[in-house]
Write a protein that holds these residues in place. Structure first.
Motif, PDB file in Angstrom:
ATOM      1  N   GLY A 271      11.670  -2.100  -7.063  1.00 14.24           N
ATOM      2  CA  GLY A 271      13.007  -1.714  -6.630  1.00 14.24           C
ATOM      3  C   GLY A 271      13.796  -0.979  -7.687  1.00 14.24           C
ATOM      4  O   GLY A 271      14.960  -0.621  -7.458  1.00 14.24           O
ATOM      5  N   GLY A 272      13.170  -0.744  -8.860  1.00 16.65           N
ATOM      6  CA  GLY A 272      13.846  -0.011  -9.918  1.00 16.65           C
ATOM      7  C   GLY A 272      14.019   1.453  -9.564  1.00 16.65           C
ATOM      8  O   GLY A 272      13.307   2.003  -8.718  1.00 16.65           O
ATOM      9  N   VAL A 273      14.943   2.108 -10.239  1.00 16.77           N
ATOM     10  CA  VAL A 273      15.269   3.496  -9.922  1.00 16.77           C
ATOM     11  C   VAL A 273      14.045   4.396 -10.050  1.00 16.77           C
ATOM     12  O   VAL A 273      13.768   5.222  -9.178  1.00 16.77           O
ATOM     13  CB  VAL A 273      16.401   4.001 -10.844  1.00 16.77           C
ATOM     14  CG1 VAL A 273      16.639   5.496 -10.633  1.00 16.77           C
ATOM     15  CG2 VAL A 273      17.681   3.216 -10.596  1.00 16.77           C
ATOM     16  N   PHE A 274      13.269   4.231 -11.130  1.00 20.56           N
ATOM     17  CA  PHE A 274      12.140   5.127 -11.365  1.00 20.56           C
ATOM     18  C   PHE A 274      11.052   4.975 -10.305  1.00 20.56           C
ATOM     19  O   PHE A 274      10.654   5.954  -9.666  1.00 20.56           O
ATOM     20  CB  PHE A 274      11.554   4.880 -12.757  1.00 20.56           C
ATOM     21  CG  PHE A 274      10.324   5.701 -13.031  1.00 20.56           C
ATOM     22  CD1 PHE A 274      10.426   7.054 -13.295  1.00 20.56           C
ATOM     23  CD2 PHE A 274       9.059   5.128 -12.991  1.00 20.56           C
ATOM     24  CE1 PHE A 274       9.297   7.830 -13.538  1.00 20.56           C
ATOM     25  CE2 PHE A 274       7.923   5.885 -13.230  1.00 20.56           C
ATOM     26  CZ  PHE A 274       8.041   7.243 -13.505  1.00 20.56           C
TER      27      PHE A 274
ATOM     28  N   ASN B 167      12.064   5.759  -6.511  1.00 20.12           N
ATOM     29  CA  ASN B 167      12.253   7.187  -6.281  1.00 20.12           C
ATOM     30  C   ASN B 167      10.946   7.960  -6.432  1.00 20.12           C
ATOM     31  O   ASN B 167      10.742   8.985  -5.766  1.00 20.12           O
ATOM     32  CB  ASN B 167      13.314   7.739  -7.233  1.00 20.12           C
ATOM     33  CG  ASN B 167      14.710   7.282  -6.872  1.00 20.12           C
ATOM     34  OD1 ASN B 167      15.001   7.027  -5.708  1.00 20.12           O
ATOM     35  ND2 ASN B 167      15.581   7.166  -7.856  1.00 20.12           N
ATOM     36  N   LEU B 168      10.059   7.463  -7.293  1.00 19.60           N
ATOM     37  CA  LEU B 168       8.741   8.083  -7.410  1.00 19.60           C
ATOM     38  C   LEU B 168       7.968   7.925  -6.106  1.00 19.60           C
ATOM     39  O   LEU B 168       7.335   8.882  -5.623  1.00 19.60           O
ATOM     40  CB  LEU B 168       7.969   7.448  -8.564  1.00 19.60           C
ATOM     41  CG  LEU B 168       6.580   8.022  -8.855  1.00 19.60           C
ATOM     42  CD1 LEU B 168       6.691   9.479  -9.301  1.00 19.60           C
ATOM     43  CD2 LEU B 168       5.872   7.188  -9.922  1.00 19.60           C
ATOM     44  N   PHE B 169       8.017   6.732  -5.506  1.00 25.36           N
ATOM     45  CA  PHE B 169       7.361   6.507  -4.221  1.00 25.36           C
ATOM     46  C   PHE B 169       8.002   7.367  -3.124  1.00 25.36           C
ATOM     47  O   PHE B 169       7.304   7.898  -2.253  1.00 25.36           O
ATOM     48  CB  PHE B 169       7.414   5.036  -3.837  1.00 25.36           C
ATOM     49  CG  PHE B 169       6.497   4.168  -4.642  1.00 25.36           C
ATOM     50  CD1 PHE B 169       5.193   4.548  -4.901  1.00 25.36           C
ATOM     51  CD2 PHE B 169       6.937   2.955  -5.155  1.00 25.36           C
ATOM     52  CE1 PHE B 169       4.337   3.754  -5.635  1.00 25.36           C
ATOM     53  CE2 PHE B 169       6.088   2.155  -5.900  1.00 25.36           C
ATOM     54  CZ  PHE B 169       4.783   2.557  -6.149  1.00 25.36           C
TER      55      PHE B 169
ATOM     56  N   ILE C 160      14.397  14.188   6.781  1.00 25.27           N
ATOM     57  CA  ILE C 160      15.148  12.977   7.107  1.00 25.27           C
ATOM     58  C   ILE C 160      15.006  11.945   5.999  1.00 25.27           C
ATOM     59  O   ILE C 160      15.990  11.309   5.589  1.00 25.27           O
ATOM     60  CB  ILE C 160      14.667  12.386   8.451  1.00 25.27           C
ATOM     61  CG1 ILE C 160      15.023  13.322   9.603  1.00 25.27           C
ATOM     62  CG2 ILE C 160      15.285  11.010   8.692  1.00 25.27           C
ATOM     63  CD1 ILE C 160      14.435  12.900  10.937  1.00 25.27           C
ATOM     64  N   LEU C 161      13.778  11.757   5.497  1.00 23.45           N
ATOM     65  CA  LEU C 161      13.558  10.770   4.432  1.00 23.45           C
ATOM     66  C   LEU C 161      14.320  11.140   3.169  1.00 23.45           C
ATOM     67  O   LEU C 161      14.973  10.293   2.551  1.00 23.45           O
ATOM     68  CB  LEU C 161      12.064  10.645   4.138  1.00 23.45           C
ATOM     69  CG  LEU C 161      11.685   9.700   2.993  1.00 23.45           C
ATOM     70  CD1 LEU C 161      12.210   8.292   3.244  1.00 23.45           C
ATOM     71  CD2 LEU C 161      10.170   9.686   2.793  1.00 23.45           C
ATOM     72  N   GLY C 162      14.258  12.408   2.776  1.00 23.77           N
ATOM     73  CA  GLY C 162      14.993  12.835   1.588  1.00 23.77           C
ATOM     74  C   GLY C 162      16.490  12.616   1.730  1.00 23.77           C
ATOM     75  O   GLY C 162      17.149  12.122   0.801  1.00 23.77           O
ATOM     76  N   ALA C 163      17.032  12.959   2.889  1.00 21.85           N
ATOM     77  CA  ALA C 163      18.466  12.762   3.128  1.00 21.85           C
ATOM     78  C   ALA C 163      18.827  11.281   3.155  1.00 21.85           C
ATOM     79  O   ALA C 163      19.902  10.883   2.687  1.00 21.85           O
ATOM     80  CB  ALA C 163      18.862  13.425   4.448  1.00 21.85           C
TER      81      ALA C 163
ATOM     82  N   VAL D 154      14.576   2.936   0.631  1.00 22.11           N
ATOM     83  CA  VAL D 154      13.388   3.747   0.357  1.00 22.11           C
ATOM     84  C   VAL D 154      12.188   3.286   1.169  1.00 22.11           C
ATOM     85  O   VAL D 154      11.553   4.082   1.882  1.00 22.11           O
ATOM     86  CB  VAL D 154      13.059   3.726  -1.146  1.00 22.11           C
ATOM     87  CG1 VAL D 154      11.678   4.332  -1.402  1.00 22.11           C
ATOM     88  CG2 VAL D 154      14.115   4.491  -1.927  1.00 22.11           C
ATOM     89  N   TYR D 155      11.856   1.997   1.090  1.00 25.42           N
ATOM     90  CA  TYR D 155      10.619   1.539   1.717  1.00 25.42           C
ATOM     91  C   TYR D 155      10.711   1.493   3.244  1.00 25.42           C
ATOM     92  O   TYR D 155       9.752   1.821   3.943  1.00 25.42           O
ATOM     93  CB  TYR D 155      10.207   0.185   1.141  1.00 25.42           C
ATOM     94  CG  TYR D 155       9.870   0.280  -0.334  1.00 25.42           C
ATOM     95  CD1 TYR D 155       8.905   1.183  -0.770  1.00 25.42           C
ATOM     96  CD2 TYR D 155      10.542  -0.484  -1.283  1.00 25.42           C
ATOM     97  CE1 TYR D 155       8.608   1.296  -2.120  1.00 25.42           C
ATOM     98  CE2 TYR D 155      10.256  -0.368  -2.629  1.00 25.42           C
ATOM     99  CZ  TYR D 155       9.287   0.530  -3.050  1.00 25.42           C
ATOM    100  OH  TYR D 155       9.007   0.659  -4.384  1.00 25.42           O
ATOM    101  N   ILE D 156      11.870   1.115   3.753  1.00 23.98           N
ATOM    102  CA  ILE D 156      12.028   1.138   5.214  1.00 23.98           C
ATOM    103  C   ILE D 156      12.123   2.580   5.706  1.00 23.98           C
ATOM    104  O   ILE D 156      11.585   2.931   6.758  1.00 23.98           O
ATOM    105  CB  ILE D 156      13.254   0.312   5.642  1.00 23.98           C
ATOM    106  CG1 ILE D 156      13.058  -1.159   5.265  1.00 23.98           C
ATOM    107  CG2 ILE D 156      13.491   0.435   7.148  1.00 23.98           C
ATOM    108  CD1 ILE D 156      14.288  -2.027   5.472  1.00 23.98           C
TER     109      ILE D 156
END
Length: 255
Positions: A102-105, A108-110, A129-132, A178-180
């Motif tokens: 759940g860390g920022v790096f 966001n990498l995933f 959509i995912l990026g937004a 991110v994951y959802i």
């Protein structure tokens, strides 16, 4: 029987294929031209329930209704006079590995990897959509932290570095977004409802594990991570519904 010819470079005889021989055809992967439409009605209903629960958590925290439960659950995982984490060293290492997701790096990498994969699958609408979703989720979480301004718990020793406001948990909110969000994007590739629910369910569990790890490490109140997870999950579903039409207009189905 194979005929033989000579390698011009080495002069050694090598087998040559006869005209009747044929190479084994390679397997082909059929990529979807478009993803299947997100059920915006279900996404909005789910987001509504999650955000209603988030609002309830905000009310409870701002009116000091969670203090006893927060303190009790933080001490639940500790033992001894120094309130160290109960269990073998492996427990601490595992919890730190989970919280790193759940860390920022890493998250966001995933997210970046998922966007690239969607582009390779020619699912540009889903990638957009995912990026937004990820970018807007980060903005929403930052704003919520400033509005509440809760300090981090000092009830048990912190087992990892943490800074900034405590409510809602950024790890919990960000992991859920991110994951959802990734799960919703890739679930849209399957026609089978059971497959879509399984993918999204796995993302719900993974993000909830990240949220729980923050309490075990002592850097967040349980109410912080519950609110963070509810808000992040709610944002992922809300964004999937709200960003669908704009993304579709930018990436028409025939492209």
């Amino acid at each position: 029987m194979n005929s033989w010819s000579r390698n011009p470079a080495a002069g050694a005889p090598v087998p040559a294929l006869m005209e009747s021989d044929h190479p084994v055809p390679a397997d082909h992967l059929s990529l979807p031209e478009r993803g299947f439409a997100v059920d915006r009605r279900k996404a909005l209903i789910t987001a509504g329930f999650l955000w209603a629960a988030f609002a309830a958590m905000v009310f409870a925290v701002t009116h000091a209704l969670t203090a006893t439960v927060d303190s009790g659950l933080l001490r639940l995982f500790r033992s001894g006079p120094d309130l160290s984490l109960a269990g073998p060293r492996l427990v601490l290492e595992t919890v730190r590995d989970v919280t790193a997701l759940g860390g920022v790096f890493l998250r966001n990498l995933f997210a970046l990897g998922a966007v690239v994969a969607l582009l390779f699958f020619r699912l540009r609408r889903e990638a957009l959509i995912l990026g937004a979703t990820v970018v807007s989720g980060w903005i929403a979480n930052s704003a919520l932290k400033l509005l509440v301004g809760r300090e981090r718990p000092m009830i048990v020793p912190h087992l990892t570095e943490a800074g900034g406001e405590s409510f809602p948990s950024g790890h919990s909110f960000g992991a859920a977004v991110v994951y959802i969000g990734i799960a919703i994007a890739f679930a849209a590739m399957s026609r089978r409802q059971s497959v879509r629910y399984t993918i999204i369910g796995a993302a719900l569990v993974l993000s909830a594990m990240v949220a729980a790890s923050r309490v075990v490490l002592g850097v967040h109140f349980p109410s912080d991570v519950v609110a963070g997870w509810l808000g992040g999950a709610g944002w992922a579903f809300l964004a999937a519904a709200l960003f669908y039409r704009p993304a579709e207009s930018l990436v028409p189905p025939d492209r």
